[in-house]
Design an enzyme around this catalytic site. Structure first.
Site, PDB file in Angstrom:
ATOM      1  N   SER A 117      47.382  34.292  43.996  1.00 21.01           N
ATOM      2  CA  SER A 117      47.743  32.915  44.318  1.00 21.01           C
ATOM      3  C   SER A 117      49.255  32.790  44.308  1.00 21.01           C
ATOM      4  O   SER A 117      49.941  33.468  43.538  1.00 21.01           O
ATOM      5  CB  SER A 117      47.165  31.952  43.280  1.00 21.01           C
ATOM      6  OG  SER A 117      47.680  30.642  43.455  1.00 21.01           O
TER       7      SER A 117
ATOM      8  N   TYR B 242      45.475  29.071  35.127  1.00 18.24           N
ATOM      9  CA  TYR B 242      45.242  29.663  36.445  1.00 18.24           C
ATOM     10  C   TYR B 242      46.437  30.497  36.886  1.00 18.24           C
ATOM     11  O   TYR B 242      46.295  31.661  37.281  1.00 18.24           O
ATOM     12  CB  TYR B 242      44.958  28.551  37.448  1.00 18.24           C
ATOM     13  CG  TYR B 242      44.686  29.022  38.851  1.00 18.24           C
ATOM     14  CD1 TYR B 242      43.448  29.567  39.197  1.00 18.24           C
ATOM     15  CD2 TYR B 242      45.656  28.921  39.844  1.00 18.24           C
ATOM     16  CE1 TYR B 242      43.189  29.985  40.494  1.00 18.24           C
ATOM     17  CE2 TYR B 242      45.409  29.341  41.137  1.00 18.24           C
ATOM     18  CZ  TYR B 242      44.170  29.872  41.465  1.00 18.24           C
ATOM     19  OH  TYR B 242      43.925  30.302  42.749  1.00 18.24           O
TER      20      TYR B 242
END
Length: 279
Positions: free
Chosen positions: A163, A176
């Site tokens: 990501s 995350y």
């Protein structure tokens, strides 16, 4: 196909493969076996169908089987396998089963991921541990299991879908972002260790992508445009290209890095975020 307005969610159901079909008519991956984690929806489903369209034998894995069984029913080149990336035994057994059924795994794509957003001071121990169990330890489990066979054969390729949050701070996304940063660093270290065997390891780092995970963060019809515009209050830049990615945009990048066209690329992190991180 109807015209899609930039910034607006498409009419397709999130979690299903993109309605922009992968290129086909090519046998670029004919004879090769590809294992994809998190293949039941979103990016993982698009990755699985893309490789199948290019002639690969695809082992589509996921904890939930409804999505991957649907893919297998629609695409002859895809076989569904239930697998929990957080469970070492599940991973080892599934990799062994897939190789027995389909042949030695030539390409591993780590896509499985979870997001539990919220202020860091309010994150529970369980939220933190589960996020790392899937996003980081899961990548370790699958890469170790598949990488062992690749090392013996001195051939293979591993792509981890990370990501862009791993490369820039994001408010309310600490677990995350940290877990994705760990997965990226792990993949690059693995690439260094496996390079002498001719095995390449790379990372694709998406930005905002039209998936069920992304849509879970949207609270109204204006949410997609706010993602594109950015938010100064949370120090988040917008998307210079003016659109949210489609899962197929990410899948195309994965396929390229797994292909022979990228044979001299390893330990790299390819950002596919429309310029959102300004890098």
């Amino acid at each position: 196909m109807p015209e899609h307005i930039p910034g607006q969610p498409s009419e397709r159901t999130p979690g299903r493969p993109s309605d922009r079909a992968p290129r086909d008519g090519s046998a670029e991956f004919s004879g090769r076996t590809v294992l994809v984690t998190g293949a039941g929806q979103g990016i993982g489903a698009s990755v699985a169908t893309s490789f199948a369209a290019l002639g690969a034998r695809v082992a589509a894995t996921d904890l939930r089987t409804d999505g991957i069984e649907g893919l297998a029913a629609e695409h002859p080149g895809i076989t569904a396998y239930a697998m929990d990336v957080t469970d070492r035994r599940s991973v080892d057994d599934t990799v062994a089963k897939a190789e027995a059924d389909l042949g030695p795994i030539d390409v591993l794509v780590n896509v499985a991921g979870v997001l539990r957003p919220g202020p860091t001071v309010e994150l529970s121990d369980e939220d933190w541990a589960f996020t790392f169990a899937v996003n980081s330890t899961g990548v370790f489990h699958t890469s170790r299991a598949v990488g062992a066979g690749m090392t013996e054969r001195a051939s293979g390729c591993i792509v981890t879908v990370g990501s862009n949050a791993a490369g820039v701070p994001r408010a309310n996304m600490a677990a995350y972002a940290a877990s994705k940063a760990a997965a990226a660093a792990f993949t690059k270290c693995l690439g260094l260790e496996l390079a002498p065997y001719g095995i390449r390891c790379n990372v694709v780092a998406p930005g905002s992508t039209d998936t069920a995970m992304q849509r879970s963060l949207w609270t109204d019809e204006q949410a997609p445009q706010r993602v594109i515009d950015g938010d100064l209050a949370t120090y988040r830049t917008g998307i210079p290209l003016g659109r949210i990615a489609d899962p197929q945009d990410i899948a195309d990048s994965v396929v390229f890095l797994a292909s022979d066209r990228a044979r001299h690329i390893t330990m790299q992190e390819l950002y596919v975020d429309g310029g959102a991180t300004l890098r």
